[in-house]
Structures are given as structure tokens and as C-alpha cells.
Design a protein around this motif. Sequence first.
Motif, mmCIF file in Angstrom:
data_model
loop_
_atom_site.group_PDB
_atom_site.id
_atom_site.type_symbol
_atom_site.label_atom_id
_atom_site.label_comp_id
_atom_site.label_asym_id
_atom_site.label_seq_id
_atom_site.Cartn_x
_atom_site.Cartn_y
_atom_site.Cartn_z
ATOM 1 N N TYR A 170 0.827 -1.210 0.000
ATOM 2 C CA TYR A 170 0.000 0.000 0.000
ATOM 3 C C TYR A 170 0.861 1.259 0.000
ATOM 4 C CZ TYR A 170 -2.786 3.879 1.540
ATOM 5 O OH TYR A 170 -3.358 5.124 1.615
ATOM 6 N N GLU A 171 1.925 1.280 0.797
ATOM 7 C CA GLU A 171 2.750 2.486 0.879
ATOM 8 C C GLU A 171 3.436 2.795 -0.444
ATOM 9 O OE1 GLU A 171 5.267 1.720 4.231
ATOM 10 O OE2 GLU A 171 3.755 2.383 5.672
ATOM 11 N N PHE A 172 3.763 1.769 -1.202
ATOM 12 C CA PHE A 172 4.346 2.007 -2.528
ATOM 13 C C PHE A 172 3.282 2.376 -3.556
ATOM 14 C CE2 PHE A 172 8.166 0.041 -0.863
ATOM 15 C CZ PHE A 172 9.185 0.631 -1.608
ATOM 16 N N SER A 173 2.135 1.722 -3.500
ATOM 17 C CA SER A 173 1.135 1.891 -4.558
ATOM 18 C C SER A 173 0.132 2.996 -4.293
ATOM 19 C CB SER A 173 0.366 0.583 -4.744
ATOM 20 O OG SER A 173 -0.452 0.308 -3.607
ATOM 21 N N GLN A 174 -0.112 3.293 -3.001
ATOM 22 C CA GLN A 174 -1.163 4.254 -2.615
ATOM 23 C C GLN A 174 -2.531 3.828 -3.157
ATOM 24 O OE1 GLN A 174 -0.446 7.255 -0.499
ATOM 25 N NE2 GLN A 174 1.106 5.661 -0.219
ATOM 26 N N ASP A 175 -2.724 2.518 -3.268
ATOM 27 C CA ASP A 175 -3.977 1.973 -3.790
ATOM 28 C C ASP A 175 -5.004 1.938 -2.656
ATOM 29 O OD1 ASP A 175 -6.079 0.397 -4.711
ATOM 30 O OD2 ASP A 175 -4.772 -0.987 -5.797
ATOM 31 N N ARG A 176 -5.884 2.916 -2.643
ATOM 32 C CA ARG A 176 -6.841 3.055 -1.544
ATOM 33 C C ARG A 176 -7.815 1.880 -1.481
ATOM 34 N NH1 ARG A 176 -8.268 7.465 1.614
ATOM 35 N NH2 ARG A 176 -10.399 7.431 2.462
ATOM 36 N N GLU A 177 -8.195 1.358 -2.630
ATOM 37 C CA GLU A 177 -9.095 0.203 -2.630
ATOM 38 C C GLU A 177 -8.418 -1.006 -2.000
ATOM 39 O OE1 GLU A 177 -11.655 -2.622 -5.722
ATOM 40 O OE2 GLU A 177 -10.568 -0.859 -6.462
ATOM 41 N N PHE A 178 -7.137 -1.213 -2.311
ATOM 42 C CA PHE A 178 -6.390 -2.305 -1.692
ATOM 43 C C PHE A 178 -6.319 -2.111 -0.182
ATOM 44 C CE2 PHE A 178 -2.308 -3.850 -0.028
ATOM 45 C CZ PHE A 178 -2.435 -5.203 -0.290
ATOM 46 N N LEU A 179 -6.109 -0.879 0.263
ATOM 47 C CA LEU A 179 -6.074 -0.593 1.697
ATOM 48 C C LEU A 179 -7.411 -0.952 2.338
ATOM 49 C CD1 LEU A 179 -4.697 0.722 4.204
ATOM 50 C CD2 LEU A 179 -5.720 2.890 3.452
ATOM 51 N N ARG A 180 -8.489 -0.492 1.739
ATOM 52 C CA ARG A 180 -9.812 -0.670 2.327
ATOM 53 C C ARG A 180 -10.268 -2.130 2.291
ATOM 54 N NH1 ARG A 180 -12.110 2.661 -0.604
ATOM 55 N NH2 ARG A 180 -12.864 1.227 -2.215
ATOM 56 N N GLU A 181 -10.005 -2.827 1.179
ATOM 57 C CA GLU A 181 -10.561 -4.163 0.997
ATOM 58 C C GLU A 181 -9.646 -5.285 1.490
ATOM 59 O OE1 GLU A 181 -13.607 -4.624 -0.004
ATOM 60 O OE2 GLU A 181 -13.924 -2.479 -0.361
ATOM 61 N N THR A 182 -8.345 -5.036 1.526
ATOM 62 C CA THR A 182 -7.415 -6.123 1.840
ATOM 63 C C THR A 182 -6.497 -5.789 3.012
ATOM 64 O OG1 THR A 182 -7.419 -6.796 -0.488
ATOM 65 C CG2 THR A 182 -5.637 -7.645 0.890
ATOM 66 N N ALA A 183 -5.638 -4.790 2.867
ATOM 67 C CA ALA A 183 -4.604 -4.544 3.862
ATOM 68 C C ALA A 183 -5.180 -4.226 5.236
ATOM 69 C CB ALA A 183 -3.687 -3.411 3.395
ATOM 70 N N TYR A 184 -6.086 -3.266 5.301
ATOM 71 C CA TYR A 184 -6.609 -2.870 6.606
ATOM 72 C C TYR A 184 -7.405 -3.988 7.288
ATOM 73 C CZ TYR A 184 -9.198 -0.447 10.248
ATOM 74 O OH TYR A 184 -9.755 -0.087 11.451
ATOM 75 N N PRO A 185 -8.322 -4.672 6.611
ATOM 76 C CA PRO A 185 -9.060 -5.742 7.297
ATOM 77 C C PRO A 185 -8.159 -6.849 7.856
ATOM 78 C CG PRO A 185 -10.179 -5.152 5.269
ATOM 79 C CD PRO A 185 -8.855 -4.438 5.254
ATOM 80 N N ILE A 186 -7.149 -7.260 7.090
ATOM 81 C CA ILE A 186 -6.270 -8.339 7.554
ATOM 82 C C ILE A 186 -5.402 -7.864 8.716
ATOM 83 C CG2 ILE A 186 -4.322 -9.824 6.909
ATOM 84 C CD1 ILE A 186 -5.522 -9.911 4.069
ATOM 85 N N LEU A 187 -4.828 -6.680 8.586
ATOM 86 C CA LEU A 187 -3.968 -6.171 9.653
ATOM 87 C C LEU A 187 -4.781 -5.766 10.879
ATOM 88 C CD1 LEU A 187 -1.420 -4.249 7.442
ATOM 89 C CD2 LEU A 187 -0.964 -6.270 8.825
#
Length: 768
Positions: A445-462
Motif C-alpha cells: 500500500y505504501e508504494f502503490s497508494q492503492d486506496r481500494e487495496f487498503l480498504r478491501e485487503t490490507a486494513y481488514p487483515i492487519l
Amino acid sequence: MNGLKLRYSRPATGWSQGLPIGNGRLGAVIQGGIETETWNLTEITYWSGQPEEVNNNAQAKVDLNRMREQFFTGDYRLGERLAQQALQPAKKNFGTHLSLCDLTLSFDTQGEEFERELNLDDAIVHHSYKNNGQSLTREVFASHADGIVASRIRSERAGGISFVLGLQGRTPYFTTTVSDDGSIIFAGKATENMHSDGSCGVFCRGMVKVVAKGGTIVGEAGTLSVTNADEAIIYFAVATDYGKSGDDWTRESGRQLEYAITKGYERLREDHIADYRKLYTRVNIDLGVSERTALPTDERIRLLMDGQGEDPQLFALFYQYGRYLMIAGSREDSPLPMNLQGIWNDGEANRMQWSCDYHLDVNTQMNYFPTETGNLAESHVPLMAFVEKLSVAGKSAASAFYGCEGWVAHVFTNSWGFASPGWETSWGLNVSGGLWIATHLREHYEFSQDREFLRETAYPILKEAAIFFLDYMTVHPKYGWLVTGPSNSPENSFYIGSNESDTYQLSMGSTMDQMLVRDLFEFCLTSAEELDTDPEFREKLRHSISLLPPLQIGKRGQLQEWLEDYGEAQPDHRHLSHLFGLYPGNQVTPYGTPDLSAAARMTLENRMGRADLEDVEFTLAMIAASFARLRDGANARKQLTYLIGRLCFDNLFTYSKAGIAGAETNIFVADGNFGGTAAIAEMLLQSHAGEIDLLPALPGEWHTGKVSGLRAKGNAEVDIAWENGHLVEATVKAFSNGRTSLRYGDRTVQLNLESGRVYRIDSNLRLM
């Protein structure tokens, strides 16, 4: 750039001299010379073992509190004994990745002027030689575009190609059926007796097909004999039942080969190269002119090892080879991420107590260190999909072993979602192993700044990982700090006071755990704020962050590995987990935390100063990257020189030396290739702690050069050129809006990035 080839003038007489190819699912190491050729073939899902339920422990939290009481009162021996009783599950059908089969070619010709090479520009292994003045060539590649391995054998002389093709399985159950149409159909099952009971594993089914121009093809005695052909094309495909139901998968390889043959070899080759180059050509690197590019690669390795002159291009070759292996080993649609040996497998790591699995105390993480900086974010995707599945399996482990919500995984896992502690607490109770591998979601996420990835994948798992640690951690009665435990600092041990003979592995609040938890809580907090969600969860995180222990400096000036300043029972140990905050994390930086940086340097020097340092591939890569973070290019290059010169086989595969962790031979481990690749990138460009840092650790030997296409956090791409050790020009291409600090040496400027803009920077960091 010319010279980025692995070149040899002698046959590959063994696996460690063979040249690797791969398409993210199928892998092969190509060995041989004029008279023979062998493809050691692998498929990434060909695993022994099976999924197994976690046994529930109704007294998990009670047991956990009993252990902790002993550690807090200083009875480490009893605490460890209680941990062994509750957190040391029996080994069942864990399994291991296995080699699939060997395809062998036997030729009836002699020859001279033999050469073989792996061209990193086209991802094709080439063999050539002459027979009675006539040239014969062979080439082989693994096509991601078409999902197969293909090879062409040619002769200048009409009718000059004759050979026998055989297929031998690498597992106990493997059958072949030869057809009259020039094909061999095979079936196998991935079973073994070291890491499972010998009865369970993945099934495979595949086909080899030979198509010849001229001559004849005869199937006999389980082989295909090609006689007096002008040209022969070999097609190989295989599928497994991993993650599949029904029997449609059994016809998959036949369909692939039928389509490939209809398409034709030339089109297959063109599509393979185009598919590969769209990733590989994103980054170019030039570290200076070398006079050795015409020499065979094995000779260049030995000259570097002997300290005979400079070969900067060998480091560039090693860097691009690492990116090549990443593309070959991990593609966006790969069903699994790379394991201990990437997608290749020589059989050594799974015939002993080692296992060709996923180690979560540095090895699997290091496999993917170079993805983002090396402009190969797509190759990162299989790891993140794997972490998502692991987080589901980890919920059972969190409940069964700790009575906690959220998810946890430990020191290693497998293709079946194993998340329990290892079966010895001395090395298997790395409670933050799953968290460490999950940091790759944050990196992406920090490299891509992909907000959808943050919302749908990174944040829920972390978030679920944070929920576990919020439930699991406890307040230290002496210090009032929120700590993990019992856990270890992989895979090290310590002693208390002056009694060096009485050693322990488990304690409360190891430094690595605390670094990872702090990063986790802070990322979840900022992500929840950015997504405007979970206000109560945010308050819990803020309170918990305020209770986390600080990083500490020990009495020898070192960065402490444990909460207490224990003595190191193994001061020459290969693991440096407590330096996570220096690399790949950023809690320790030369400009932000100079005292902690000095302590980290002392830790490195203490380890390096030991005569018996366990100098294995991942240790050298980690030390090189750590020195790069300390802006010490000379020491970073020194470690890389040792890694390439002394810990690489002739094919530039890195290895772990015999005797380390019970290894009976030198064993190929892929993480050294990827860790070394990442370290080279760190020497040229860093982006952490809110900065883009140009040439932070440039060694004197790389005094003139250029690099293009490296990625920086904030969704930017950077090109750099330098001469005589000094920056000449840099270009920053922004793909998202943002603000960053651009650094070169002691100079910094603020840069407001606008998506779509290109910023040219001169040697004084002024916009051009």
C-alpha cells in the motif's frame, strides 16, 4: 545493457550449475552439455501433506497466564516447561514442496565449441556447439503467457537431430504412458515420509509432446526416439488438483499443449518474450564498465572471491538476475508464493529435517523484499493472497493456543494453511511470524497508494492481527509496558547474569515482537483515520501505543535483542531479527534516531567480529541492507561481495552452508538472491520515514553509473545518474499526489508531487 547474461563454456554437470527458468507456476533447472540435457521440473503446488484441524485447548488463557507468571518472577526454566506442555503441538502431515520429475535428452552427436547461457533479456536458456563444422542449437523457456515449457532443437545440417527423450518421476508414485503420436502422458502424487506419513499429497497429471520436422519419432520402452530430424520442438505441461474439485483439471495440460502446438513455436516464443519484457525492462542498471563481461560467469564469481580487481557489472548482473528470478518464480496469477527454494527444488531441503516450506522468521519475507523497489509489484500479489488465506487459518490458532480473538501464525507455514506454533518452542514460538509476513500488505500500500487495496485487503487483515495482539498482550508488572510473550527472538537464545551455561529461548517482550506490534498498531491507526472508520478501535490503539516499550541500548552499546539486557548465548547467530526496525522497517534511522542507529551498528559489528559467525546467505543479505540503511556503502558492498563470491553456486543461486541448522550439504535457498537484490536497491535509493533518499550508500567502486525505474513509496518512480561518486541528475515520476522530502547526502528539499508530473532534479536538488 550488454553483458547481462549468465554465460558458461562448460556443461552443467549438476543441479547447482544448471540454469533456472520459470513462469510463476512451472519451474525447471536446465543441466547438461553436448551429449545430454536434463530438465529438473517443478510445479509450485506439488506438495505432500494435507490440511489438518487445530486441536482446541479450553484452558488456553489460563495456561498462558501460568507461563507468564513464571517469566515475570524470574523462573524461566519452569516457564519454558509450561510452554512446552501447552504450545508444542505434535508434528503431523505438515508436508513439503517436492520436485516433480526429470526430463532427459540423450543425443548421439559429439561436438566442440560448446557454450550455454541464460539471457536475462529474453528469459531463454540457450545451448550451442558445432559438429563437423555444422552448428547445433537448443533453447528452452517457460512461458507464462501459455503456461507451458517449450524447447527447440535445430541443426544446420538436414537430418542432423537425433535424440532419446525420457521422463523420470521424483516421487514414489509416478507413471508414464507413451503414445504413438510422439507424446508421453504422466501422472504422479506428491508423497514422502520425512514431513508426512507417505500417503497424502497433491496429484499431478501432465504431458510431453515432441513435434519434428523431417525424420521419425518412435515410442518405445517408455521413451520417445527422434531420428534424423531437421528440427524438433518439445512441449511440456502439467496440472495438479491443488485447490480443485472434480476431474476437469486432469485434462488441463492436454488442452494447453493442443493450443500451443496450434499456435506454433515462433508465436509462443514471441508471446513469451513480450510477456516477460513488460516486467523486466522496467528497471535498467549500470554500475560501471567491466572488462570481464566476456568471461564465463563461474570464472567471474571466482575472480571476485579471490579479490582480483573490480567487476561492478557482476553486481548489476546479480541485481537483474534477482529480478529475473522474481518474474520467473512469482507472477500475479501464481497459485502460491515462492517457498524456501523459490519455485525450484533440488531435493536437498526436503530429504532431511529441513523442509521446502514457508519460514516466517525472515526467509519468506526476504523472498519478496525486492518486489516493490524493483518495480515488480505484480509479483508481490501471490504473497498477499497467501497471507489473506493464512489469516483465516490463523483464527483457529489464536483461539486454540491463546484463547484470543483475531489471527496469529508462527515460525513457518505450508501450502495447507498451517498456523500453529512449531513443534519445539525453542525455535517454533515466534508469535509474530504471521505479523511479519503481513507487513508486506502495508509495504504494497505504501508504494502503490492503492486506496481500494487498503480498504478491501490490507486494513481488514492487519486489523484482525491487531485485534489478536490487543487481546494477547499483557502489562509487565515491573515496567508497566505492554508486552508479548512468551515468545522467542528467532532463533536465538540468551543467559541471565553471568551464568553462560544456563541458556533460555523464551521470554517476555522480545525486541522484534515490539517493533512489529508498534508498526502494526500505528499503521492500523492511521489507516482507520484515513478510511474514517472504527473510532473505538482507534482509541484502543492510541492507548496501547502509549504503553509499548521503547527500543533500548544495552551495556555493550548494542541494540537490545530482548526486553532485558540478557547475555547472548549465541553471539555468532545467523538471525538478526531485532534489527527489523533498521531494515526493512524504519524505526531506526541515522537522521531520526542517531543513538539507536549507532547501537544497531554496534550490533552488526559485534556479530561480524565473531570468528564463528554463521555466515549464511540471508544473514549476509540482511547485513548488507542494514549497512545500506546506515549509509555505509563500503560495508554494504563488502557483504555483497562475500555473498556473491562465497555463497553462490556457479549458477548464481545463493546457498546455506553445510552444518547450519543441521544442513547436511550446501543447500540452495532463494532468499539470498532476493535479499541481495533488495540490498543493492537500498544502496542506490531509499524511501522510508517520509523521505526519498538518492544514492544513500554508494560505494567507491561504483563511482559512475545510472539506474532507472526504481520505485519509491508514495507511488513514484525514480531515475538516477552519477559520475565520480556524485549525483549528476535524478528524475522523479509521480503517479499519485503527495508530499515528500527529497534527500541527497545532508541536503534535503520538500517536493510536492502531482500525479502525472515528471520532476528533473540537478546535483543540488534544484528543479530543472
